[in-house]
Write a protein that holds these residues in place. Structure first.
Motif, PDB file in Angstrom:
ATOM      1  N   ASP A 480       5.028  13.392  -7.743  1.00 58.34           N
ATOM      2  CA  ASP A 480       4.239  13.949  -6.650  1.00 58.34           C
ATOM      3  C   ASP A 480       3.962  12.949  -5.526  1.00 58.34           C
ATOM      4  O   ASP A 480       3.634  13.336  -4.412  1.00 58.34           O
ATOM      5  N   ASN A 481       4.084  11.682  -5.829  1.00 59.79           N
ATOM      6  CA  ASN A 481       3.714  10.634  -4.874  1.00 59.79           C
ATOM      7  C   ASN A 481       4.902  10.298  -3.967  1.00 59.79           C
ATOM      8  O   ASN A 481       6.010  10.037  -4.442  1.00 59.79           O
ATOM      9  N   THR A 482       4.687  10.308  -2.675  1.00 62.90           N
ATOM     10  CA  THR A 482       5.752   9.946  -1.726  1.00 62.90           C
ATOM     11  C   THR A 482       5.522   8.575  -1.103  1.00 62.90           C
ATOM     12  O   THR A 482       6.272   8.165  -0.209  1.00 62.90           O
ATOM     13  N   ASP A 483       4.506   7.857  -1.574  1.00 61.60           N
ATOM     14  CA  ASP A 483       4.243   6.517  -1.045  1.00 61.60           C
ATOM     15  C   ASP A 483       5.223   5.516  -1.640  1.00 61.60           C
ATOM     16  O   ASP A 483       5.704   5.673  -2.768  1.00 61.60           O
ATOM     17  N   VAL A 484       5.509   4.465  -0.897  1.00 58.79           N
ATOM     18  CA  VAL A 484       6.351   3.374  -1.385  1.00 58.79           C
ATOM     19  C   VAL A 484       5.441   2.327  -2.025  1.00 58.79           C
ATOM     20  O   VAL A 484       4.580   1.746  -1.348  1.00 58.79           O
ATOM     21  N   ILE A 485       5.628   2.110  -3.324  1.00 60.45           N
ATOM     22  CA  ILE A 485       4.800   1.152  -4.060  1.00 60.45           C
ATOM     23  C   ILE A 485       5.595  -0.140  -4.234  1.00 60.45           C
ATOM     24  O   ILE A 485       6.675  -0.145  -4.824  1.00 60.45           O
ATOM     25  N   ASN A 486       5.054  -1.239  -3.726  1.00 57.28           N
ATOM     26  CA  ASN A 486       5.706  -2.550  -3.859  1.00 57.28           C
ATOM     27  C   ASN A 486       4.966  -3.409  -4.871  1.00 57.28           C
ATOM     28  O   ASN A 486       3.751  -3.606  -4.757  1.00 57.28           O
ATOM     29  N   CYS A 487       5.684  -3.900  -5.856  1.00 60.82           N
ATOM     30  CA  CYS A 487       5.167  -4.897  -6.789  1.00 60.82           C
ATOM     31  C   CYS A 487       6.169  -6.049  -6.822  1.00 60.82           C
ATOM     32  O   CYS A 487       7.376  -5.835  -6.644  1.00 60.82           O
ATOM     33  N   THR A 488       5.677  -7.240  -7.059  1.00 67.03           N
ATOM     34  CA  THR A 488       6.536  -8.424  -7.030  1.00 67.03           C
ATOM     35  C   THR A 488       6.635  -9.050  -8.414  1.00 67.03           C
ATOM     36  O   THR A 488       5.622  -9.244  -9.098  1.00 67.03           O
ATOM     37  N   TYR A 489       7.871  -9.378  -8.815  1.00 68.80           N
ATOM     38  CA  TYR A 489       8.141 -10.003 -10.116  1.00 68.80           C
ATOM     39  C   TYR A 489       8.979 -11.252  -9.891  1.00 68.80           C
ATOM     40  O   TYR A 489       9.427 -11.548  -8.773  1.00 68.80           O
ATOM     41  N   GLY A 490       9.221 -12.002 -10.963  1.00 65.48           N
ATOM     42  CA  GLY A 490       9.998 -13.227 -10.874  1.00 65.48           C
ATOM     43  C   GLY A 490       9.189 -14.361 -10.287  1.00 65.48           C
ATOM     44  O   GLY A 490       7.987 -14.507 -10.556  1.00 65.48           O
ATOM     45  N   ASP A 491       9.838 -15.192  -9.475  1.00 66.84           N
ATOM     46  CA  ASP A 491       9.161 -16.296  -8.791  1.00 66.84           C
ATOM     47  C   ASP A 491       8.540 -15.739  -7.511  1.00 66.84           C
ATOM     48  O   ASP A 491       9.206 -15.590  -6.484  1.00 66.84           O
ATOM     49  N   LYS A 492       7.247 -15.453  -7.568  1.00 64.47           N
ATOM     50  CA  LYS A 492       6.587 -14.759  -6.467  1.00 64.47           C
ATOM     51  C   LYS A 492       6.476 -15.596  -5.197  1.00 64.47           C
ATOM     52  O   LYS A 492       6.186 -15.052  -4.129  1.00 64.47           O
ATOM     53  N   LEU A 493       6.715 -16.915  -5.290  1.00 66.53           N
ATOM     54  CA  LEU A 493       6.630 -17.781  -4.115  1.00 66.53           C
ATOM     55  C   LEU A 493       7.996 -18.066  -3.506  1.00 66.53           C
ATOM     56  O   LEU A 493       8.093 -18.761  -2.487  1.00 66.53           O
ATOM     57  N   ALA A 494       9.041 -17.516  -4.121  1.00 64.88           N
ATOM     58  CA  ALA A 494      10.397 -17.817  -3.655  1.00 64.88           C
ATOM     59  C   ALA A 494      10.682 -17.151  -2.315  1.00 64.88           C
ATOM     60  O   ALA A 494      10.101 -16.116  -1.970  1.00 64.88           O
TER      61      ALA A 494
END
Length: 714
Positions: A480-494
């Motif tokens: 139902d959700n049309t929003d773009v959800i961003n999550c960050t994985y791995g080396d978050k400072l790269a």
């Protein structure tokens, strides 16, 4: 000695509200016959359930209206609630208990939890919401059809009964004295407004999310409310016989043929539901006669007289029990026989057994507990002594106690099994630390690693929770959700970034990508939506059941704009899909526009060939179910040629898109001839088409080899 005599036929026909509508009992019989026959032999929705909903609104809502409008009538809801409990719960408990036994005997352990959940939902009259949640949950959307799926309509009716009790009795309690004679008009107007609002809501939701609309209580409420409104106007209907005959004939023909011409699974409860609902309203109104009495039965239209015949009345009396029995027996038979549909002989046997059990349930469970006597025939027109009345009540009390204890046992057993499964899945936390020597997984294929003889992990009960972290973190948009959800994985400072974009088949690579990102110092940002790959498809469908999925198109427009704005180093997405119409996989043409847009914006693409989707007999196939039944890695797998074409068609587009790099780990999931259910002691799939997180961890070396070559980062 007291003689017990049956009630005369005329007395049976006369109720407090006047002439009893035997023709509507017969209509119930027609409706249940259509429901059962269409389910068993045609796999379609007949519209019979919609007939039931209108009749339920007519009888129950009409009864509440008459009570509320009587100036001296009690407005206490408890007698009505008690009658509902005695009418509905005993047969339901008996069928659920029988279903629990058959589940243990026929179904694999992997299905027991679902039955336990839905048993509790059915007993609590929220099964429609349970099914709606399941359909909206991509991780469960492909599950086998539940033997309790039909209980959604009973939950809708139960919720309607309580809502109408609160609304009509509550409104009458507050306004009966104040409004006086205007109470009827006010109540009818209120119900009419609610019916229009419900129908409008159903029509809108039907377009945006038809599955949600199918199970939604308010989207169905207009069908029951229309029955109530018809009941309110019945006393004022005076039509000539010829018109009533025409209307009754048209209504009956429409009801009988509805399922043939309308696909109710896809069209109800939207505007097309007006066909069976309107036809039922016509049947009610066509035989309405304010001056009717038992002696004027011949004045009914011919179709109504036909419906008043004893066989159809008896079938109508069995309708509730027959509805309860036929669907579970059908599903259990299909599970036992491993068939997709019943044939003529076994279908006839299912209907015959269902009819026999329905009659026994009606005769020895429903009628005694509903009437408070041994049976419907055990009535008397003479006074009875206290001793005889006590003797009559004893079997009823014993039966009621037995049914109550059965319900308690069923509830306790359901909770106990759910707790057992929870404990088993808690052991799944150790899956991240499994020894690669003992559980080589994909390394058995890519590195020919030695495979010791050890129990498979995850187990069939652990598998459904062996999910990627992004799912547990809520980093994927639901249906139902049309929003773009961003999550960050791995080396978050790269500085280097891989955008993981698309549906859940892109998502399940996050487990391996996260590990590689931490090792090689890049970050992974998610752009994910359930069941929605990157595509230019204007009218996308949900893969597997072909439901319209307009939210996917809207989300794609948003996510492409965001990807272009964010400018990641690479976009990692899937590049193929199953054919569905023939063996193998295919590169959809609707992906080309996505690649073109990314290439035009100088964004490189990591095009991953999709992992195989397991399908048998046109339906999703769960290796966990097969393994729980005693199957092995081969028998619970699938031939490679059935799910993978000889050539990855994405390769043909490399000359057109020089920024695209193709990744293909098919040989790390499938052997040359077969895609097995288990490799290297590790279960490959946690459902019918998503790689388990445990197996994905064993894919890290091979994905790292291909990804390093594609990106030149290591």
């Amino acid at each position: 000695m007291l003689t017990v005599t049956p009630t005369p036929a005329s007395a049976v026909s006369e109720r407090k509200s006047g002439f009893y509508r035997h023709d509507l009992d017969g209509l119930r019989g027609i409706a249940i016959a259509l429901v059962a026959v269409f389910h068993v032999w045609f796999g379609r929705v007949s519209g019979g359930v919609d007939v039931f909903l209108v009749l339920s609104g007519f009888f129950f809502g009409g009864s509440l209206l008459r009570t509320a409008l009587h100036p001296q009538a009690s407005l206490s809801p408890w007698p009505e609630i008690l009658r509902l409990v005695r009418r509905l719960l005993p047969a339901l408990v008996v069928v659920l208990a029988a279903g629990a036994v058959l589940t243990i005997l026929v179904q694999p352990q992997t299905r027991w939890e679902t039955f336990a959940d839905q048993s509790l939902a059915s007993l609590g009259y929220f099964q429609n919401w349970e099914l709606s949640a399941t359909a909206s949950d991509y991780l469960r959307a492909g599950e086998a059809v539940s033997p309790l799926q039909h209980a959604w309509s009973m939950s809708v009716q139960g919720q309607f009964y309580l809502a109408m009790l609160a609304l009509i009795f509550g409104f009458a309690c507050l306004a009966r004295r104040r409004l006086g004679a205007r109470l009827r008009v006010t109540l009818v107007a209120l119900l009419a407004v609610l019916a229009v609002a419900s129908f409008s809501f159903a029509a809108v939701l039907h377009v945006s999310n038809q599955t949600a609309a199918y199970y939604n209580s308010f989207a169905r409420a207009w069908e029951l409310l229309l029955g109530t409104l018809v009941g309110a106007v019945v006393p004022y209907v005076r039509w000539p016989m010829w018109l009533r005959t025409v209307l009754a004939t048209a209504g009956l023909v429409t009801i009988v043929t509805c399922g043939t011409f309308i696909d109710g699974v896809r069209e109800f409860p939207g505007p097309w539901a007006l066909v069976p609902v309107g036809a039922t309203a016509l049947m009610i109104l066509a035989a309405a006669n304010r001056q009717a009495s038992p002696s004027t039965q011949h004045r009914l239209p011919l179709p109504s007289r036909l419906l008043s015949t004893r066989p159809l009345i008896t079938l109508g009396a069995m309708a509730y029990s027959l509805y309860l029995w036929h669907w579970p027996l059908l599903i259990f038979w299909l599970a036992y026989s491993d068939a997709s549909r019943a044939g003529f002989v076994d279908g006839a046997a299912i209907l015959a057994i269902s009819g026999g059990l329905a009659y026994l349930t009606m005769r020895f469970v429903e009628e005694p507990l509903r009437s408070g006597r041994r049976s419907a025939a055990s009535v008397t027109t003479q006074p009875v002594t206290i001793a005889w009345r006590t003797r009559l009540r004893r079997p009823t009390i014993a039966l009621g106690t037995a049914v109550a204890l059965l319900g308690v046992a069923l509830t306790a057993t359901s909770f106990t099994w759910r707790e057992h499964v929870t404990v088993q899945r808690a052991n799944g936390k150790e899956l991240v630390t499994l020894s690669t020597d003992s559980y080589p997984g994909a390394r058995a294929l890519t590195q020919h690693a030695r495979v010791p003889k050890l129990p498979m992990r995850p187990t069939v009960l652990e598998a459904s929770n062996d999910l990627p972290e992004s799912t547990n973190d809520g980093c994927i948009s639901d249906f139902d959700n049309t929003d773009v959800i961003n999550c960050t994985y791995g080396d978050k400072l790269a500085a280097k970034t891989i955008a993981l974009a698309g549906g859940s088949h892109a998502e399940h690579w996050i487990t391996a990508l996260d590990a590689l990102a931490k090792l090689h110092h890049f970050k992974v940002v998610t752009y994910l939506k359930m069941g929605c790959p990157l595509t230019t498809e204007e009218s996308p469908l949900v893969m597997g059941d072909n439901r319209p999925y307009p939210n996917c198109h809207e989300w794609n427009e948003k996510v492409m704009a965001k990807l272009i704005a964010d400018r990641p180093s690479f976009v990692f997405t899937t590049s193929t899909r199953p054919w569905n119409i023939k063996p193998g996989d295919v590169m959809p043409s609707t992906y080309i526009g996505v690649w073109q847009t990314l290439s035009d914006n100088n964004i490189p693409i990591l095009a991953m060939r999709d992992t195989p989707w397991l399908v048998r007999n046109g339906a999703p196939f769960f290796p966990t179910d097969c393994l729980a039944k005693g199957g092995d890695a081969v028998s619970c797998g699938i031939g490679r040629s059935e799910v993978l074409s000889d050539r990855n068609q994405t390769l043909d587009f490399l000359p057109i898109f020089p920024l695209m790099r193709v990744l293909d780990l098919s040989d790390a999931v499938c052997r040359a001839d077969v895609c097995r259910a288990v490799e290297g002691n590790v279960l490959i799939y946690h459902d019918s088409h998503h790689i388990s997180a445990t197996y994905m961890r064993t894919l890290i070396p091979e994905l790292g080899r291909q990804l390093g070559a594609a990106t030149a980062w290591w």
